[in-house]
Design an enzyme around this catalytic site. Structure first.
Site, mmCIF file in Angstrom:
data_model
loop_
_atom_site.group_PDB
_atom_site.id
_atom_site.type_symbol
_atom_site.label_atom_id
_atom_site.label_comp_id
_atom_site.label_asym_id
_atom_site.label_seq_id
_atom_site.Cartn_x
_atom_site.Cartn_y
_atom_site.Cartn_z
ATOM 1 N N GLU A 7 0.805 -1.218 0.000
ATOM 2 C CA GLU A 7 0.000 0.000 0.000
ATOM 3 C C GLU A 7 0.843 1.275 0.000
ATOM 4 O O GLU A 7 0.356 2.345 -0.326
ATOM 5 C CB GLU A 7 -0.925 0.000 1.222
ATOM 6 N N ASP A 103 -2.614 -3.238 3.488
ATOM 7 C CA ASP A 103 -2.896 -3.221 4.922
ATOM 8 C C ASP A 103 -3.962 -4.261 5.233
ATOM 9 O O ASP A 103 -4.958 -4.386 4.512
ATOM 10 C CB ASP A 103 -3.381 -1.831 5.361
ATOM 11 N N TYR A 338 -0.164 -3.370 14.187
ATOM 12 C CA TYR A 338 -1.172 -2.734 13.335
ATOM 13 C C TYR A 338 -2.149 -1.890 14.160
ATOM 14 O O TYR A 338 -2.713 -2.380 15.143
ATOM 15 C CB TYR A 338 -1.940 -3.812 12.562
#
Length: 741
Positions: A7, A103, A338
């Site tokens: 990404e 992601d 994350y």
């Protein structure tokens, strides 16, 4: 050749290093049988109305509702994006396999799927699903690649969200602008944005319409300890207590034990209070009961994104958007996991890795050393597979943090201490309740004593809670030793009090209200139960609040969020509850989560939205009241368009034709004003003639910072700004980040 698509360029470099791809090409890195390329967030977006039919280009009430028979995507018009997309397209057309390294979340899935669709990819696709960007996590992820088909429900949920935002945002924005906006300003309406604004407006109206009531409190001091007269609960309080118990039962929690409703009636007049004061003044005070109860307090929960944003707003006054950017940076620097998560739990497979993570926290050796060589605690309040779906709570990765800014260090410190604390024993305390009586009037006082601090030592203070988090009346003082039956003289007094209005929302309390569909809930278990009905996603709530600032619907006074006249009137003019009800929007959010879990049909969700949009259009068009909204000059946007951002944008890119005006010349342009309203760290000016006169002066916004010269811009900094960070942004000509910063 296997094509991996990440990404961001930085993530692509990390993946390429692990895969052994070393040859840098134009738009990708090649080697060892892999070609690793990247997007810049969103490269594609849903088409604009006029791209479905020319009739939708001009704004008119007659063209509503706009419901395309089939939605299409397009490449965002940007030379950099277009060039990178053509590179991706060429690679994918020749690929033997594609690995989606986006992601690992709903929006990340949508971003990459759209690019693959637009590029016409036909080969098999695998999915890399990881929670951190460390070398170990990437290697483990590639060893356990998943099939793309497993994530079809995740994509359908993301697509439904995007289409739902388009349907409601495009139609309602045009509808309200043309009907009530007097063509002076676009009145932006959004599926999440408008209910969030309604929360702020409704709270503001509650405060404005609040009528304070006077009352009195009867207290007395006995042996240097203040006792308060016990007041009988009103019917309203009893009903509220019963409702809380019902919510607790619904959340699977044990309800609060019912107590006898004892005490005197509330003191409503000074005469009544004075009479009670005279009644007890000359009589001795007697201790009737002393109860000491020992209890345990578990460590605070690990962070999800919302709780981290709340904590940073309370402790450092960081806006939700600032915190999201900081934790995203910590993730990309491989020191935190994350961030876009809505769980405070870890999965069982993380437990064996925890000793290694603790060992990596070298700066916290004082706290981690006592845990060395011991079997770490494994609490169900921390490790629970049933509470973890895509990702676990935010924790350190164990990689030593280097080159962090001051703001990043503060946020990392919060995460690290929370993580260490969950392996410490509970805090043990004793609560002492003492009852007394004078002339049949009962009095009470409570004290709390920490017996064994346990996890509290991690935070270096007697309590880990801030003042805002503590319950009213919560005490941590140690009482003298009282004995049942003792008595003696006392000093009574009467205190005049006034009922207080509800507090305005801060970003911290607004985030909590969004998380629980407008219900401010302190209890962790109850909050978890209501999360299913929250409005927005953890990753988008910060952007929604920022959008309200930019569109001049809200402003900030100190830490309080205040709705502008435009914001107030917009909510008051909307009669359709579906557009502004946090609870109803929460139900839509729940359906989107159910689509993700394959328990609800995406097509049915969109049909319901189309029906709702049609009903809203008919309702507004039938309004003959000739109402209009007062337009306050909008704050000039100080951020880039952000089309590559991950947050869902509820906006219509086109504007009514009659609204267009000639642009001002550059010399006439006003200085850019910050719009994030959170810390207001700087007022950035581009007029070179002004720089010499203001350098070294006090910041006109916060009154604390000092204006410094950082060529070619002038930036007002407050005490917590990292000057080196600003200089780096200027050196790299990263004006978008500088303005956001």
């Amino acid at each position: 050749m296997i094509v991996c698509i990440a990404e961001k360029p930085s993530v692509a470099r990390d993946i390429a290093d692990v895969l052994g791809a070393k040859d840098r090409r134009d738009g990708y890195i090649e080697g060892n049988g892999y070609q690793v390329t990247w997007t810049f967030g969103h490269l594609c977006t849903l088409k604009e109305p006029h791209e479905y039919t020319p009739n939708w280009k001009s704004w008119s009430l007659g063209s509503l509702p706009m419901i395309p028979p089939r939605f299409g995507i397009k490449l965002i018009s940007n030379p950099t994006y277009e060039k990178q997309f053509h590179t991706i397209e060429t690679l994918m057309q020749k690929a033997d396999m594609i690995i989606n390294c986006g992601d690992a979340g709903q929006e990340g899935e949508l971003i990459q799927r759209w690019v693959m669709q637009k590029a016409g990819a036909r080969c098999p696709v695998k999915r890399l699903w990881i929670s951190s960007l460390t070398e170990e996590a990437i290697r483990e992820g590639f060893a356990k690649l998943k099939d793309q088909k497993e994530f079809q429900p995740l994509y359908e949920a993301g697509l439904s969200r995007a289409i739902g935002d388009w349907l409601l945002g495009m139609n309602a924005t045009r509808l309200y602008t043309m009907k009530y906006g007097q063509n002076k300003q676009v009145l932006s309406i959004g599926r999440v944005q408008t209910p969030t604004l309604a929360l702020i407006v409704n709270r503001q109206l509650e405060i404005a319409n609040f009528v304070p009531k006077q009352y009195w409190e009867l207290k007395t001091v006995y042996r240097d300890t203040t006792f308060s007269a016990i007041i009988r609960k009103s019917e309203e309080e009893l009903i509220l207590e019963a409702e809380k118990n019902k919510e607790a039962i619904a959340a699977g929690k044990k309800p609060k034990k019912e107590e006898e409703n004892r005490g005197i009636d509330p003191i409503a007049s000074q005469e009544q209070g004075a009479a009670l004061l005279e009644q007890i003044r000359n009589s001795p005070f007697a201790i009737t009961n002393v109860t000491k109860k020992e209890g345990k307090e578990a460590p605070p929960r690990l962070f999800d994104l919302t709780s981290l944003q709340v904590e940073c707003n309370k402790k450092f006054a960081y806006s939700a958007d600032e915190t999201l950017k900081i934790i995203q940076s910590l993730y990309e620097k491989k020191v935190a996991t994350y961030p876009r998560v809505d769980t405070t739990y870890l999965s069982d497979d993380i437990y064996p890795k925890c000793p290694g993570i603790l060992k990596g926290l070298r700066d916290y050796a004082t706290f981690t050393t006592p845990l060395d060589g011991t079997t770490l605690l494994k609490s169900k309040k921390v490790f629970d597979n049933s509470k973890v779906t895509d990702h676990h709570a935010i924790i350190p990765t164990g990689q030593y943090p280097q080159n962090l800014t001051d703001m990043e260090r503060r946020v990392f410190d919060l995460i690290a201490r929370r993580f260490i604390a969950v392996f410490y024993p509970d805090c043990k305390f004793a609560t002492t309740t003492v009852l007394g009586v004078v002339e049949e009037i009962e009095f009470k006082t409570t004290g709390k004593q920490i017996l064994e601090p346990g996890w509290r030592v991690i935070f270096g203070t007697p309590g880990a809670q801030s003042q805002e988090e503590k319950d009213p009346g919560e005490e941590e003082n140690v009482l003298p030793a009282f004995v049942k039956g003792e008595s003696g003289p006392h000093v009574p007094d009467l205190y005049e009090k006034w009922t207080q209005p509800p507090r305005p929302y801060t970003e911290a309390t607004l985030l909590r209200a969004m998380e629980t569909a407008g219900k401010l809930v302190d209890n962790d278990e109850l909050r978890d139960a209501l999360k299913e009905n929250g409005i927005g996603r953890p990753s988008t709530r910060a952007a929604i609040i920022e959008t309200l600032f930019k569109r001049n619907y809200i402003r900030k006074e100190k830490k309080n969020l205040i709705a502008t006249p435009t914001g107030v009137e917009l909510i008051q003019i909307i009669h359709e509850e579906l557009l502004k009800s946090a609870e109803l929007t929460g139900i839509w959010e729940k359906k989107l989560r159910e689509i993700e879990k394959k328990t609800y049909n995406a097509a049915q969700f969109l049909e319901e939205l189309k029906q709702m949009v049609s009903e809203v259009v008919m309702s507004v068009l039938s309004d003959n009241s000739n109402r209009h909204i007062t337009i306050v000059q909008a704050v000039q946007e100080a951020t880039a368009d952000g089309k590559n951002g991950k947050a869902a944008k509820e906006k219509d890119a086109s504007k009514p034709k009659r609204q267009s005006k000639p642009r001002k010349k550059a010399a006439e342009a006003k200085p850019v004003t910050p719009v994030d309203g959170a810390s207001q760290t700087g007022n950035i000016q581009t007029d070179a003639t002004q720089t010499g006169s203001v350098e070294g002066q006090v910041c006109p916004l916060c009154g604390k910072g000092t204006i410094i010269k950082v060529k070619p811009l002038m930036v007002a900094l407050n005490g917590r700004t990292d000057v080196r960070f600003v200089r780096r942004l200027v050196r790299n000509k990263d004006t978008d980040s500088l303005i956001n910063f």
